[in-house]
Design a protein around this motif. Structure first.
Motif, PDB file in Angstrom:
ATOM      1  N   ALA A  52       1.045  -1.223   0.067  1.00  0.00           N
ATOM      2  CA  ALA A  52      -0.158   0.036   0.037  1.00  0.00           C
ATOM      3  C   ALA A  52       0.697   1.196  -0.148  1.00  0.00           C
ATOM      4  O   ALA A  52       0.508   2.257  -0.588  1.00  0.00           O
ATOM      5  N   GLU A  53       2.078   1.172   0.449  1.00  0.00           N
ATOM      6  CA  GLU A  53       2.802   2.586   0.962  1.00  0.00           C
ATOM      7  C   GLU A  53       3.509   2.906  -0.687  1.00  0.00           C
ATOM      8  O   GLU A  53       3.615   3.889  -1.134  1.00  0.00           O
ATOM      9  N   ARG A 106       6.140  -9.171  -4.739  1.00  0.00           N
ATOM     10  CA  ARG A 106       6.955  -8.301  -5.495  1.00  0.00           C
ATOM     11  C   ARG A 106       6.381  -8.057  -6.925  1.00  0.00           C
ATOM     12  O   ARG A 106       6.396  -7.049  -7.422  1.00  0.00           O
ATOM     13  N   GLU A 107       5.930  -9.063  -7.321  1.00  0.00           N
ATOM     14  CA  GLU A 107       4.929  -9.072  -8.338  1.00  0.00           C
ATOM     15  C   GLU A 107       3.974  -7.923  -8.572  1.00  0.00           C
ATOM     16  O   GLU A 107       3.701  -7.441  -9.533  1.00  0.00           O
ATOM     17  N   LYS A 108       3.096  -8.069  -7.365  1.00  0.00           N
ATOM     18  CA  LYS A 108       2.117  -7.155  -7.386  1.00  0.00           C
ATOM     19  C   LYS A 108       2.531  -5.454  -7.470  1.00  0.00           C
ATOM     20  O   LYS A 108       1.871  -4.681  -7.839  1.00  0.00           O
ATOM     21  N   VAL A 109       3.722  -5.335  -7.078  1.00  0.00           N
ATOM     22  CA  VAL A 109       4.184  -3.923  -7.126  1.00  0.00           C
ATOM     23  C   VAL A 109       5.066  -3.575  -8.213  1.00  0.00           C
ATOM     24  O   VAL A 109       5.600  -2.423  -8.256  1.00  0.00           O
ATOM     25  N   ALA A 110       5.346  -4.675  -9.113  1.00  0.00           N
ATOM     26  CA  ALA A 110       6.402  -4.461 -10.176  1.00  0.00           C
ATOM     27  C   ALA A 110       5.954  -3.285 -11.093  1.00  0.00           C
ATOM     28  O   ALA A 110       6.808  -2.284 -11.437  1.00  0.00           O
ATOM     29  N   VAL A 111       4.866  -3.045 -11.269  1.00  0.00           N
ATOM     30  CA  VAL A 111       4.192  -2.072 -12.175  1.00  0.00           C
ATOM     31  C   VAL A 111       4.298  -0.549 -11.610  1.00  0.00           C
ATOM     32  O   VAL A 111       4.795   0.269 -12.160  1.00  0.00           O
ATOM     33  N   LYS A 120       1.133   4.150  -2.747  1.00  0.00           N
ATOM     34  CA  LYS A 120       0.830   5.772  -2.434  1.00  0.00           C
ATOM     35  C   LYS A 120       1.941   6.501  -2.895  1.00  0.00           C
ATOM     36  O   LYS A 120       1.659   7.629  -3.446  1.00  0.00           O
ATOM     37  N   LEU A 121       3.372   6.120  -2.858  1.00  0.00           N
ATOM     38  CA  LEU A 121       4.466   6.618  -3.322  1.00  0.00           C
ATOM     39  C   LEU A 121       4.218   6.787  -4.681  1.00  0.00           C
ATOM     40  O   LEU A 121       4.618   8.148  -5.150  1.00  0.00           O
ATOM     41  N   TYR A 122       3.874   5.986  -5.428  1.00  0.00           N
ATOM     42  CA  TYR A 122       3.546   6.007  -7.253  1.00  0.00           C
ATOM     43  C   TYR A 122       2.563   7.276  -7.303  1.00  0.00           C
ATOM     44  O   TYR A 122       2.724   7.888  -8.153  1.00  0.00           O
ATOM     45  N   TYR A 123       1.637   7.222  -6.796  1.00  0.00           N
ATOM     46  CA  TYR A 123       0.383   7.967  -7.012  1.00  0.00           C
ATOM     47  C   TYR A 123       0.703   9.509  -6.455  1.00  0.00           C
ATOM     48  O   TYR A 123       0.076  10.618  -6.969  1.00  0.00           O
ATOM     49  N   GLY A 124       1.490   9.624  -5.545  1.00  0.00           N
ATOM     50  CA  GLY A 124       1.953  10.824  -5.018  1.00  0.00           C
ATOM     51  C   GLY A 124       3.008  11.486  -5.475  1.00  0.00           C
ATOM     52  O   GLY A 124       3.458  12.700  -5.126  1.00  0.00           O
ATOM     53  N   LYS A 149      12.947  11.237  -6.065  1.00  0.00           N
ATOM     54  CA  LYS A 149      14.106  10.432  -5.920  1.00  0.00           C
ATOM     55  C   LYS A 149      14.044   9.811  -4.612  1.00  0.00           C
ATOM     56  O   LYS A 149      14.204   8.696  -4.151  1.00  0.00           O
ATOM     57  N   ALA A 150      13.416  10.698  -3.380  1.00  0.00           N
ATOM     58  CA  ALA A 150      13.183  10.103  -2.271  1.00  0.00           C
ATOM     59  C   ALA A 150      11.995   9.148  -2.341  1.00  0.00           C
ATOM     60  O   ALA A 150      12.296   8.031  -1.677  1.00  0.00           O
ATOM     61  N   ASP A 151      11.193   9.274  -3.073  1.00  0.00           N
ATOM     62  CA  ASP A 151       9.950   8.314  -3.281  1.00  0.00           C
ATOM     63  C   ASP A 151      10.595   6.621  -3.768  1.00  0.00           C
ATOM     64  O   ASP A 151      10.313   5.894  -3.426  1.00  0.00           O
ATOM     65  N   VAL A 152      11.503   6.983  -4.769  1.00  0.00           N
ATOM     66  CA  VAL A 152      12.083   5.803  -5.437  1.00  0.00           C
ATOM     67  C   VAL A 152      12.893   5.208  -4.344  1.00  0.00           C
ATOM     68  O   VAL A 152      12.883   3.837  -4.020  1.00  0.00           O
ATOM     69  N   ASP A 153      13.761   5.820  -3.666  1.00  0.00           N
ATOM     70  CA  ASP A 153      14.524   5.237  -2.685  1.00  0.00           C
ATOM     71  C   ASP A 153      13.835   4.509  -1.612  1.00  0.00           C
ATOM     72  O   ASP A 153      14.107   3.481  -1.168  1.00  0.00           O
ATOM     73  N   ARG A 154      12.577   5.287  -1.068  1.00  0.00           N
ATOM     74  CA  ARG A 154      11.767   4.612  -0.215  1.00  0.00           C
ATOM     75  C   ARG A 154      11.047   3.556  -0.594  1.00  0.00           C
ATOM     76  O   ARG A 154      10.885   2.377   0.147  1.00  0.00           O
ATOM     77  N   ALA A 155      10.787   3.282  -1.839  1.00  0.00           N
ATOM     78  CA  ALA A 155       9.974   2.276  -2.718  1.00  0.00           C
ATOM     79  C   ALA A 155      11.058   1.028  -2.710  1.00  0.00           C
ATOM     80  O   ALA A 155      10.348   0.081  -2.341  1.00  0.00           O
ATOM     81  N   ILE A 156      12.199   1.186  -2.901  1.00  0.00           N
ATOM     82  CA  ILE A 156      13.190   0.280  -3.009  1.00  0.00           C
ATOM     83  C   ILE A 156      13.323  -0.316  -1.621  1.00  0.00           C
ATOM     84  O   ILE A 156      13.447  -1.651  -1.385  1.00  0.00           O
ATOM     85  N   ASP A 157      13.576   0.331  -0.557  1.00  0.00           N
ATOM     86  CA  ASP A 157      13.556  -0.192   0.698  1.00  0.00           C
ATOM     87  C   ASP A 157      12.363  -0.897   1.252  1.00  0.00           C
ATOM     88  O   ASP A 157      12.445  -2.120   1.711  1.00  0.00           O
ATOM     89  N   LEU A 158      11.187  -0.336   0.746  1.00  0.00           N
ATOM     90  CA  LEU A 158       9.967  -1.208   0.927  1.00  0.00           C
ATOM     91  C   LEU A 158       9.936  -2.416   0.399  1.00  0.00           C
ATOM     92  O   LEU A 158       9.694  -3.661   0.599  1.00  0.00           O
ATOM     93  N   LEU A 159      10.388  -2.616  -1.109  1.00  0.00           N
ATOM     94  CA  LEU A 159      10.480  -3.649  -1.947  1.00  0.00           C
ATOM     95  C   LEU A 159      11.227  -4.718  -1.094  1.00  0.00           C
ATOM     96  O   LEU A 159      10.750  -5.834  -1.441  1.00  0.00           O
ATOM     97  N   LYS A 160      12.333  -4.546  -0.668  1.00  0.00           N
ATOM     98  CA  LYS A 160      13.223  -5.319  -0.048  1.00  0.00           C
ATOM     99  C   LYS A 160      12.619  -6.062   1.121  1.00  0.00           C
ATOM    100  O   LYS A 160      13.006  -7.082   1.752  1.00  0.00           O
TER     101      LYS A 160
END
Length: 89
Positions: A5-6, A39-44, A9-13, A20-31
């Motif tokens: 969900a986060e 992981r497939e659910k958030v790939a797009v 939210k980062l994608y839409y916001g 840059k911060a959004d991508v960094d945070r998303a990578i941390d969450l992906l891990k």
């Protein structure tokens, strides 16, 4: 909020100033995602964030003219304006 969900939210916001911060945070969450299915659910969304970052970085490096092209008439694949025959009149 869960990681999936986060990331959504980062994608839409995401904005030019936050990408840059959004991508960094998303990578941390992906891990933190435990399964391949998660992981497939958030790939797009991850791909979309990456694409926005690239597009906005390219537009910034090309200067103000790049952002004004967005408002220009669409071009056909040949590079000509759609609807033009390409013949001189």
């Amino acid at each position: 909020m869960d990681a999936i969900a986060e990331i959504k939210k980062l994608y839409y916001g995401a904005t030019r100033t936050t990408i840059k911060a959004d991508v960094d945070r998303a990578i941390d969450l992906l891990k933190t995602l435990a399964s391949e299915e998660e992981r497939e659910k958030v790939a797009v969304y991850m791909d979309g964030l990456s694409q926005m970052r690239s597009d906005w970085a390219n537009a910034a490096s090309q200067g103000p003219a790049a952002s004004s092209r967005r408002d220009a008439a669409p071009r056909a694949r040949s590079g000509r304006l759609k609807g033009s025959s390409g013949r001189a009149r």
